[in-house]
Design a protein around this motif. Structure first.
Motif, short mmCIF file in Angstrom:
data_model
loop_
_atom_site.label_atom_id
_atom_site.label_comp_id
_atom_site.label_asym_id
_atom_site.label_seq_id
_atom_site.Cartn_x
_atom_site.Cartn_y
_atom_site.Cartn_z
N GLY A 1 0.84 -1.19 0.00
CA GLY A 1 0.00 0.00 0.00
C GLY A 1 0.87 1.24 0.00
O GLY A 1 1.60 1.51 0.95
N ALA A 2 0.80 2.01 -1.06
CA ALA A 2 1.77 3.07 -1.30
C ALA A 2 1.48 4.33 -0.48
O ALA A 2 0.35 4.83 -0.47
N THR A 3 2.50 4.82 0.18
CA THR A 3 2.53 6.16 0.77
C THR A 3 3.80 6.82 0.26
O THR A 3 4.74 6.13 -0.16
N PRO A 4 3.86 8.15 0.27
CA PRO A 4 5.08 8.80 -0.23
C PRO A 4 6.34 8.32 0.48
O PRO A 4 7.38 8.10 -0.15
N GLU A 5 6.25 8.12 1.80
CA GLU A 5 7.42 7.71 2.57
C GLU A 5 7.88 6.31 2.17
O GLU A 5 9.09 6.05 2.03
N LEU A 6 6.93 5.40 1.97
CA LEU A 6 7.29 4.04 1.60
C LEU A 6 7.86 3.98 0.19
O LEU A 6 8.83 3.26 -0.07
N VAL A 7 7.28 4.73 -0.73
CA VAL A 7 7.82 4.75 -2.10
C VAL A 7 9.26 5.25 -2.07
O VAL A 7 10.15 4.68 -2.72
N ASP A 8 9.50 6.29 -1.31
CA ASP A 8 10.86 6.84 -1.22
C ASP A 8 11.82 5.82 -0.60
O ASP A 8 12.99 5.71 -1.02
N PHE A 9 11.36 5.08 0.41
CA PHE A 9 12.21 4.06 1.04
C PHE A 9 12.63 3.01 0.03
O PHE A 9 13.83 2.67 -0.08
N TRP A 10 11.68 2.49 -0.71
CA TRP A 10 12.02 1.44 -1.67
C TRP A 10 12.87 1.98 -2.81
O TRP A 10 13.79 1.31 -3.29
N ALA A 11 12.59 3.20 -3.24
CA ALA A 11 13.40 3.80 -4.30
C ALA A 11 14.85 4.00 -3.83
O ALA A 11 15.79 3.76 -4.59
N ALA A 12 15.01 4.40 -2.57
CA ALA A 12 16.36 4.60 -2.04
C ALA A 12 17.14 3.30 -2.01
O ALA A 12 18.37 3.30 -1.98
N ASN A 13 16.42 2.17 -2.02
CA ASN A 13 17.08 0.87 -2.02
C ASN A 13 17.12 0.23 -3.40
O ASN A 13 17.36 -0.98 -3.53
N ASP B 1 -8.01 8.82 -10.20
CA ASP B 1 -8.20 10.27 -10.09
C ASP B 1 -8.30 10.75 -8.65
O ASP B 1 -8.34 11.95 -8.39
N ASP B 2 -8.32 9.81 -7.68
CA ASP B 2 -8.30 10.20 -6.27
C ASP B 2 -7.00 9.78 -5.57
O ASP B 2 -6.89 9.86 -4.35
N LEU B 3 -6.01 9.35 -6.34
CA LEU B 3 -4.72 8.99 -5.75
C LEU B 3 -4.08 10.23 -5.12
O LEU B 3 -4.10 11.32 -5.69
N ASP B 4 -3.52 10.04 -3.93
CA ASP B 4 -2.79 11.13 -3.26
C ASP B 4 -1.75 11.68 -4.23
O ASP B 4 -0.91 10.93 -4.76
N PRO B 5 -1.75 13.00 -4.49
CA PRO B 5 -0.79 13.55 -5.45
C PRO B 5 0.66 13.31 -5.05
O PRO B 5 1.53 13.19 -5.91
N ASP B 6 0.93 13.23 -3.75
CA ASP B 6 2.31 12.96 -3.34
C ASP B 6 2.71 11.52 -3.63
O ASP B 6 3.89 11.23 -3.86
N VAL B 7 1.75 10.59 -3.60
CA VAL B 7 2.05 9.22 -4.00
C VAL B 7 2.32 9.19 -5.50
O VAL B 7 3.26 8.53 -5.97
N ALA B 8 1.52 9.91 -6.28
CA ALA B 8 1.74 9.97 -7.73
C ALA B 8 3.12 10.55 -8.03
O ALA B 8 3.86 10.03 -8.89
N ARG B 9 3.49 11.63 -7.36
CA ARG B 9 4.80 12.25 -7.58
C ARG B 9 5.92 11.27 -7.26
O ARG B 9 6.88 11.11 -8.03
N ALA B 10 5.80 10.58 -6.11
CA ALA B 10 6.86 9.65 -5.70
C ALA B 10 6.95 8.47 -6.65
O ALA B 10 8.05 8.04 -7.03
N ALA B 11 5.79 7.93 -7.06
CA ALA B 11 5.80 6.76 -7.95
C ALA B 11 6.40 7.10 -9.30
O ALA B 11 7.18 6.33 -9.87
N LEU B 12 6.06 8.26 -9.84
CA LEU B 12 6.61 8.66 -11.14
C LEU B 12 8.09 8.98 -11.03
O LEU B 12 8.87 8.66 -11.94
#
Length: 767
Positions: free
Chosen positions: A577-589, A643-654
């Motif tokens: 389940g994506a949150t900005p913090e989790l996306v950043d954690f996995w990306a950093a790894n 269309d209701d995805l948290d914009p910060d999740v969209a930013r992190a995922a992209l």
């Protein structure tokens, strides 16, 4: 069955529960169960049988997968047929449904045979020959089959969970074992504890000067319940309440008495929970109190008993995941089984004028301690005055009930990570990497409890089935970092892929496959029939002790996992389940986004992200083609299902996508883009090129944009939200200012990503 009568008599004398294990052949155990119920004088109407098929005439029957229907109910006896489909979750729910003075009857194979053993070495012919021993030792059932994830077979599933369960059955008091094979039953263990007489419980006193009716307190059965109901009185003044308890302590009853009292005071009380069955007891107690006070005027909906109405207020139910749950402006929200809900869902209830959270500490639908770690900070930040209560006294059976302590140990319902001081100084350098195979965990109960307790703490719904999966599933491995003998970080891994061609073709045609989540998503949803060819290790869960977070321990653990498996697999992956913090954690790894789900994750309440880290050429081919496909389609997906995805999740995922989209715009499209900043053109004329430009930036991030400017790109350009709503959400003083801000953002992007002609067009309109 004289022993059954003795167990029942002792259980009633002590107001405790007892377990009767009937071991042997199917017909013998079922016949013995009927005799035991008759000897114990337990009516069939007060009994539930749980098993693949009905086997006791005249009593309620549930299949093991529906044992959750017992939650919130009490029975004098529950008979669980463990032979052909033994599910640990069902055992937990059956134990919880037995009332004080009642019996849990388990029908099992002979206990020495029940666990089975590992698949013998050698081929099928050797195994069939009996050379490796009694073929009954390879006993497997329907639950074992569910653990046999392709390409593994059911014979690869071990019997470790059942072996450990049998050891606890033989060791714990209050559990009788009878071998019913042969002409006469043989008692292996009586299970009688000869308890001392208990003093009669003193009824709780009704407190003086209460805001709630005295009848609400007179209905309480323990002092704990009285204290909990009194705590709810603070909701009359807009407070917040947290009530934590083990099962059987009466927290839902206390919430129901409080809900009815609040309705009598004219409040609109909204009760919510993961499912209505979780809140059933709340409404039962509320209806009972209102009826006793002759204050129940009716139901808002005659066919929905979960809507109770008084002359001034009401108590009503709504599903916790409903997006419009607070639209009717309730005065009070009561969240039952709060630990089973995601933080994202719980946070919404902080907008209510008054809110209460009740949660089970050691249960099957979430852990109260996990609730504390994940949500208490958010509650503290809300600025509310919080009233807390912990309920410890059991209601349905006496304190010290031996069956409760057995269930806690057997299913690790009370598993906890190490206490904070033991790991407070842990660092990546101080910890050692260890493989937690089943043999090691079974040999060290302390290690097992800490590792499993950390998984329970970190995840919303870690269940007894997950303990069996950890110990028995052939595709699952556990790895950990150990600091001074204590688990400080743990990862649960699942082997996926390496699927045969016929199974891949079946998946591609819409067939279901057990496990193999990443190949399944990439094959069925994203139409890649070859996605199941490479083999990988998916990180099912990863958790770091709360006292040692944000120090790099999780990253160290992932690095060790990669070092161990990189030469043996094609990819490492994760879905969560994506949150900005989790996306950043996995990306950093080193993990890159290849997919965002279009429905919310049941456990987290978030949209799920799928990320890959390739470790071979085959893994890179898989990751590259799905990363390219992801960036090509994401604009269309964000404008419709997401269309209701948290914009910060969209930013992190992209920003963590593994491919850069092409920006092949025509001269006309560049002129359109360049005309917007100066007002010569409008966004609404042709949003397409704006979306392409937005995706290119959010993936490449070459332009210097603020987070708010990027959120504007997501909300307006990609998700096509109305101007007024975007302006309000992002804090613009007016819609016109929001439009001008988009123009300024587009100008920056055109100057970075456009060609000379596009920049000249910008300058022309800027003059």
């Amino acid at each position: 069955m004289e022993l059954a009568a003795d167990l029942r008599a002792e259980a009633r004398f002590a107001d405790e529960r007892r377990v009767l294990v009937l071991a042997g052949a199917p017909d013998a155990t079922r016949s013995a169960a009927a005799d035991a119920l008759d000897a114990a004088e337990i009516a069939r109407s007060e009994t539930t049988s749980v098993g693949p098929e009905p086997f006791l005439a005249g009593c309620e029957h549930l299949e093991p997968v529906h044992a959750s229907d017992l939650l919130g109910r009490t029975r004098e006896a529950v008979v669980l047929d463990c032979r052909d489909d033994f599910r640990p979750n069902a055992l937990g729910r059956c134990v919880g449904a037995v009332d004080g003075g009642g019996l849990l009857v388990l029908l099992t194979p002979p206990l020495d045979e029940w666990p089975g053993r590992r698949r013998p070495e050698g081929g099928a012919a050797e195994r069939a020959s009996g050379e490796h021993g009694d073929p009954r030792a390879d006993r497997r059932d329907a639950f074992d089959a569910s653990l046999a994830v392709p390409p593994f077979e059911v014979s690869d599933v071990t019997g470790n969970f059942r072996r450990r369960l049998v050891e606890t059955i033989r060791a714990h008091p209050g559990i009788a074992i009878v071998d019913v094979d042969g002409d006469e039953a043989t008692v292996e263990k009586e299970g009688l504890t000869d308890p001392a007489p208990r003093l009669p419980a003193t009824p709780p006193a009704v407190p003086a000067d209460t805001a709630f009716p005295a009848a609400a307190y007179e209905a309480c059965l323990t002092d704990d319940q009285v204290d909990a109901v009194a705590a709810f009185e603070s909701l009359l003044d807009g407070g917040a309440v947290v009530v934590e308890a083990d099962r059987g302590r009466g927290k839902s009853s206390a919430a129901g008495l409080a809900a009815a009292s609040l309705a009598l005071a004219g409040r609109d009380v909204l009760v919510t929970a993961p499912q209505y069955r979780s809140a059933r007891e709340v409404f039962a107690r509320a209806e009972e109190l209102l009826t006793g006070l002759d204050a129940l005027e009716g139901l808002d909906h005659p066919d929905a008993p979960q809507h109770l109405r008084t002359s001034e207020g009401r108590v009503r139910y709504a599903d916790a995941t409903s997006s419009d749950i607070l639209d009717d402006d309730p005065d009070v929200v009561i969240v039952d089984e709060a630990a089973a809900l995601p933080v994202r869902v719980l946070e919404r209830f902080l907008d209510a004028p008054a809110v209460a959270f009740t949660t089970t500490v050691h249960g099957y639908e979430g852990a109260g301690r996990g609730f504390s770690v994940r949500f208490r900070d958010r509650l503290a930040e809300s600025g509310r005055e919080v009233t807390e209560r912990a309920m410890t006294a059991p209601i349905r059976y006496a304190a010290g009930d031996p069956v409760e302590s057995w269930a806690f140990r057997a299913l690790l319902l009370d598993a906890r990570p190490a206490v904070d001081p033991l790991v407070a100084d842990a660092t990546p350098e101080s910890a050692t990497y260890e493989r937690l195979d089943a043999d090691a965990l079974l040999a060290d109960e302390h290690l097992l409890r800490e590792a499993f307790g950390l998984l329970v703490l970190a995840h919303y719904r870690t269940e007894p089935n997950d303990l069996a999966r950890l110990l028995d599933a052939p595709n699952v491995k556990a790895r950990a970092l150990i600091h001074d003998g204590h688990v400080v970080s743990v990862a649960l891994l699942a082997r996926e892929g390496d699927l045969p061609a016929d199974l891949r073709a079946d998946m591609y045609g819409g067939g279901r496959v057990k496990g193999n989540m990443l190949p399944d998503v990439l094959t069925t949803q994203l139409r890649d029939e070859d996605a199941g060819v490479p083999v990988g290790q998916r990180v099912l869960r990863i958790a770091t002790h709360p006292a040692a977070r944000s120090r790099g321990l999780g990253s160290r653990l992932l690095a060790e996992v990669e070092s161990e498996f990189a030469d043996a697999v094609d990819w490492l992956g994760v879905g969560y389940g994506a949150t900005p913090e989790l996306v950043d954690f996995w990306a950093a790894n080193g993990y890159a986004t290849v997919h965002l789900s279009t429905t919310r994750n049941d456990a987290s309440g978030e949209y799920s992200a799928v990320m890959l880290r390739p470790t071979s050429d085959a893994g890179r081919d898989l990751a590259d083609r799905h990363a390219e496909w992801f960036v090509d389609r994401i604009a269309a997906v964000l404008s419709d299902p997401l269309d209701d995805l948290d914009p910060d999740v969209a930013r992190a995922a992209l920003a963590t996508a593994g491919a850069t989209p092409t920006l092949d715009l025509s001269e006309f499209e560049w002129r359109l883009l360049a005309g917007v900043p100066g007002g010569a053109a409008t966004f609404d004329t042709a949003p397409g090129p704006f979306r392409a430009l937005a995706v290119r930036h959010l993936v490449a991030t070459a332009a210097d944009l603020t987070p708010d400017a990027e959120r504007l790109l997501v909300r307006k350009v990609l998700q096509a939200r109305p101007w007024d709503g975007v302006a309000d959400e992002l804090g613009f003083v007016s819609t016109a200012e929001c439009m001008r801000a988009l123009g300024r953002t587009v100008e920056k992007l055109v100057r970075v990503y456009g060609d000379d002609t596009a920049r000249e067009e910008l300058d022309r309109h800027g003059d």
